[in-house]
Design an enzyme around this catalytic site. Structure first.
Site, mmCIF file in Angstrom:
data_model
loop_
_atom_site.group_PDB
_atom_site.id
_atom_site.type_symbol
_atom_site.label_atom_id
_atom_site.label_comp_id
_atom_site.label_asym_id
_atom_site.label_seq_id
_atom_site.Cartn_x
_atom_site.Cartn_y
_atom_site.Cartn_z
ATOM 1 C CE LYS A 185 -50.137 9.951 -41.470
ATOM 2 N NZ LYS A 185 -49.141 11.047 -41.668
ATOM 3 C CE1 TYR A 233 -50.052 9.495 -36.242
ATOM 4 C CE2 TYR A 233 -49.962 11.543 -37.473
ATOM 5 C CZ TYR A 233 -49.436 10.300 -37.188
ATOM 6 O OH TYR A 233 -48.320 9.861 -37.835
HETATM 7 P P1 NDP Z 1 -40.561 12.500 -47.916
HETATM 8 O O1 NDP Z 1 -40.870 13.482 -48.986
HETATM 9 O O2 NDP Z 1 -39.448 12.806 -47.000
HETATM 10 O O3 NDP Z 1 -40.263 11.076 -48.575
HETATM 11 C C1 NDP Z 1 -40.995 10.565 -49.643
HETATM 12 C C2 NDP Z 1 -40.075 9.738 -50.533
HETATM 13 O O4 NDP Z 1 -40.857 9.159 -51.552
HETATM 14 C C3 NDP Z 1 -39.022 10.566 -51.284
HETATM 15 O O5 NDP Z 1 -37.848 10.746 -50.530
HETATM 16 C C4 NDP Z 1 -38.781 9.724 -52.515
HETATM 17 O O6 NDP Z 1 -37.871 8.688 -52.167
HETATM 18 C C5 NDP Z 1 -40.112 9.061 -52.741
HETATM 19 N N1 NDP Z 1 -40.862 9.661 -53.867
HETATM 20 C C6 NDP Z 1 -41.199 9.024 -55.012
HETATM 21 N N2 NDP Z 1 -41.873 9.818 -55.806
HETATM 22 C C7 NDP Z 1 -41.984 11.010 -55.189
HETATM 23 C C8 NDP Z 1 -42.568 12.252 -55.559
HETATM 24 N N3 NDP Z 1 -43.227 12.410 -56.721
HETATM 25 N N4 NDP Z 1 -42.467 13.276 -54.692
HETATM 26 C C9 NDP Z 1 -41.830 13.128 -53.530
HETATM 27 N N5 NDP Z 1 -41.264 11.977 -53.124
HETATM 28 C C10 NDP Z 1 -41.334 10.916 -53.959
HETATM 29 O O7 NDP Z 1 -41.919 12.260 -47.135
HETATM 30 P P2 NDP Z 1 -42.141 11.610 -45.692
HETATM 31 O O8 NDP Z 1 -41.085 10.643 -45.425
HETATM 32 O O9 NDP Z 1 -42.403 12.669 -44.721
HETATM 33 O O10 NDP Z 1 -43.561 10.863 -45.922
HETATM 34 C C11 NDP Z 1 -43.674 9.660 -46.657
HETATM 35 C C12 NDP Z 1 -44.921 8.895 -46.201
HETATM 36 O O11 NDP Z 1 -44.776 8.562 -44.839
HETATM 37 C C13 NDP Z 1 -46.239 9.659 -46.294
HETATM 38 O O12 NDP Z 1 -47.282 8.782 -46.613
HETATM 39 C C14 NDP Z 1 -46.459 10.197 -44.886
HETATM 40 O O13 NDP Z 1 -47.820 10.417 -44.575
HETATM 41 C C15 NDP Z 1 -45.871 9.061 -44.072
HETATM 42 N N6 NDP Z 1 -45.379 9.528 -42.784
HETATM 43 C C16 NDP Z 1 -45.790 8.880 -41.661
HETATM 44 C C17 NDP Z 1 -45.363 9.278 -40.442
HETATM 45 C C18 NDP Z 1 -45.801 8.526 -39.232
HETATM 46 O O14 NDP Z 1 -45.526 8.984 -38.128
HETATM 47 N N7 NDP Z 1 -46.444 7.384 -39.383
HETATM 48 C C19 NDP Z 1 -44.483 10.434 -40.252
HETATM 49 C C20 NDP Z 1 -44.053 11.031 -41.508
HETATM 50 C C21 NDP Z 1 -44.510 10.578 -42.713
HETATM 51 P P3 NDP Z 1 -36.641 8.310 -53.118
HETATM 52 O O15 NDP Z 1 -35.882 9.577 -53.318
HETATM 53 O O16 NDP Z 1 -35.904 7.290 -52.351
HETATM 54 O O17 NDP Z 1 -37.236 7.777 -54.386
#
Ligand code: NDP
Length: 435
Positions: A186, A274
């Protein structure tokens, strides 16, 4: 025959005596005393008291474990067995960030129908480390350039997109084109057009699309929905839901959340969703009117592109009202309250990862509802796996994600114009053959 007693050997020619000696020998092997057994075999119980004592001794002997190694019958199983690995649905996780690594990937260990089989990451070293810890084949590590070759990996059934919001649509569409089912975090995407394109791509590919709305698989939220719909609270009048936290610019996971292009929106898109979801799943209705206000602290560099604080009010066709908020400036808040004509419920925290608290208040009586906590991440993945295995629509399909993006855009419009936005209180259809 001489008539003398034959020697006590296991080879005795007398069958009754041979049986006695075998049993006595087995008991001797377990360390038990053989005499009472011999007595019972020889019909030695002479009174009801002795018979009762013997029966008690026998049941005590039955409870004794065998002294040497042995197989035992299946014990009582308290949790259902998982499916065998070859029957589970294979997931590729895309984006190894904070949420994927702290919540989703560890939860495969608690799933019954899902397994982690591939990783997509822009950081090979990190992906190899994760693959090594979770038993993923190194050959099943992809980056964003090789993403489309997931099509050639038959082990991958589902592509689970956990990227910044602004990248969901591109990778969901590419995954559908690669012939994979898609699970997407989401909010589903930044715009209504992107959500529609994702739904169409999945329809055209004949694959399923689910938005990972974990609260709709979480046992306390499910119980709150059941209570609201059961009539136990009387007639529903009001849903109040607030979600907030402090946006932390030094956390890499919050840096893209300050960019309108990568996040799609601010507090509303990230956590206000949420509150919006709660109003929809508690009432089971779609809103027909929206009012909203937005305010961001002036001069705060975190809020150059995205909003800090949002309040919005919804009116549902039955007359239920919802009063919701989201903020990137609150102390940690994740609350849902439901007001009925007879009683009210409070879920606080409502949408945390663990340790939810549900109370029902009726007059002066407050009842804390005790409930078995479940791993909502494993439950939602298993729900999608089951919907694929049984070819059923998932509970939270793409249309559910589209509706939230549509309503969040209406909230922005209401705040921008200062006027109510009226809507058809239904989820519109998306047709595959419309471009
Ligand atoms: P993070 O920034 O921790 O992770 C995002 C990952 O995406 C990065 O680690 C990277 O992985 C990859 N990525 C690729 N391109 C980019 C870019 N341009 N900038 C940043 N990251 C990039 O974010 P979150 O894990 O907090 O969030 C990710 C998704 O999950 C979002 O959509 C968020 O809304 C959702 N989310 C949902 C939650 C829930 O409870 N359902 C809770 C938290 C987040 P890599 O280095 O491996 O390429």
């Amino acid at each position: 025959m001489s008539g003398s007693t034959p020697p006590l050997t296991i080879d005795s020619p007398d069958p009754a005596r041979r049986r006695f000696l075998q049993i006595a020998g087995q008991i001797a092997g377990t360390g038990l005393v053989a005499a009472p057994v011999a007595g019972s075999l020889l019909g030695a119980s002479s009174s009801p008291v002795e018979a009762a004592q013997q029966s008690q001794q026998q049941s005590q002997r039955a409870a004794m474990p065998p002294a040497s190694v042995t197989g035992r019958p299946m014990p009582q199983i308290q949790k259902p067995f998982p499916l065998p690995p070859q029957s589970r649905i294979g997931f590729a996780v895309v984006g190894l960030g904070k949420f994927a690594l702290n919540q989703i990937i560890p939860s495969f260990a608690e799933s019954k129908r899902s397994k982690l089989v591939a990783l997509v990451s822009g950081n090979r070293e990190k992906a190899e480390q994760v693959a090594g810890r979770y038993g993923v084949d190194r050959m099943a590590i992809y980056d964003y350039a090789s993403f489309d070759s997931l099509a050639d990996n038959a082990e991958v059934d589902v592509v689970y997109i956990i990227l910044p919001n602004g990248l969901h649509a591109e990778y969901a569409i590419r995954a559908a084109k690669a012939g994979k089912h898609v699970m997407c975090e989401k909010p589903m995407a930044s715009t209504v057009a992107e959500c529609e394109a994702m739904i169409r791509a999945s329809l055209r590919a004949g694959r399923k699309l689910m938005v990972a709305y974990r609260a709709q698989y979480e046992p306390f939220n499910m119980e709150a929905i059941r209570l609201a719909h059961s009539g136990d609270l009387g007639k529903l009048k009001l849903v109040v839901s607030d979600h907030g936290r402090n946006l932390n610019p030094s956390d890499p996971a919050d840096q893209w959340r300050m960019s309108a292009k990568l996040a799609g929106g601010g507090a509303l898109y990230d956590i206000g969703i949420y509150s919006l979801q709660a109003a929809r799943y508690i009432t089971g209705e779609e809103p027909e009117e929206i009012h909203a206000m937005i305010h961001s602290t002036r001069g705060d560099p975190r809020f150059r592109e995205v909003e800090e604080n949002v309040t919005f009010q919804l009116r549902f066709p039955s007359g239920v009202l919802a009063n919701c908020s989201a903020s990137y400036g609150y102390a940690d808040t994740k609350r849902i309250m439901v007001q009925g004509s007879e009683a009210s419920l409070t879920l606080d925290p409502a949408t945390d990862y663990y340790e939810h608290k549900l109370t029902v208040t009726k007059g002066k009586t407050e009842e804390r509802i005790k409930f078995q906590e479940g791993n909502q991440f494993a439950l939602e993945m298993d729900h999608f796996a089951q919907s694929i295995q049984e070819d059923q629509p998932p509970r939270t399909p793409g249309e559910e994600g589209l509706q939230d993006v549509r309503l969040m855009q209406a909230i922005y419009e209401a705040a921008r114009t200062g006027r109510a936005v009226k809507l058809e209180p239904r989820i519109p259809d998306v047709v595959a053959d419309v471009p």
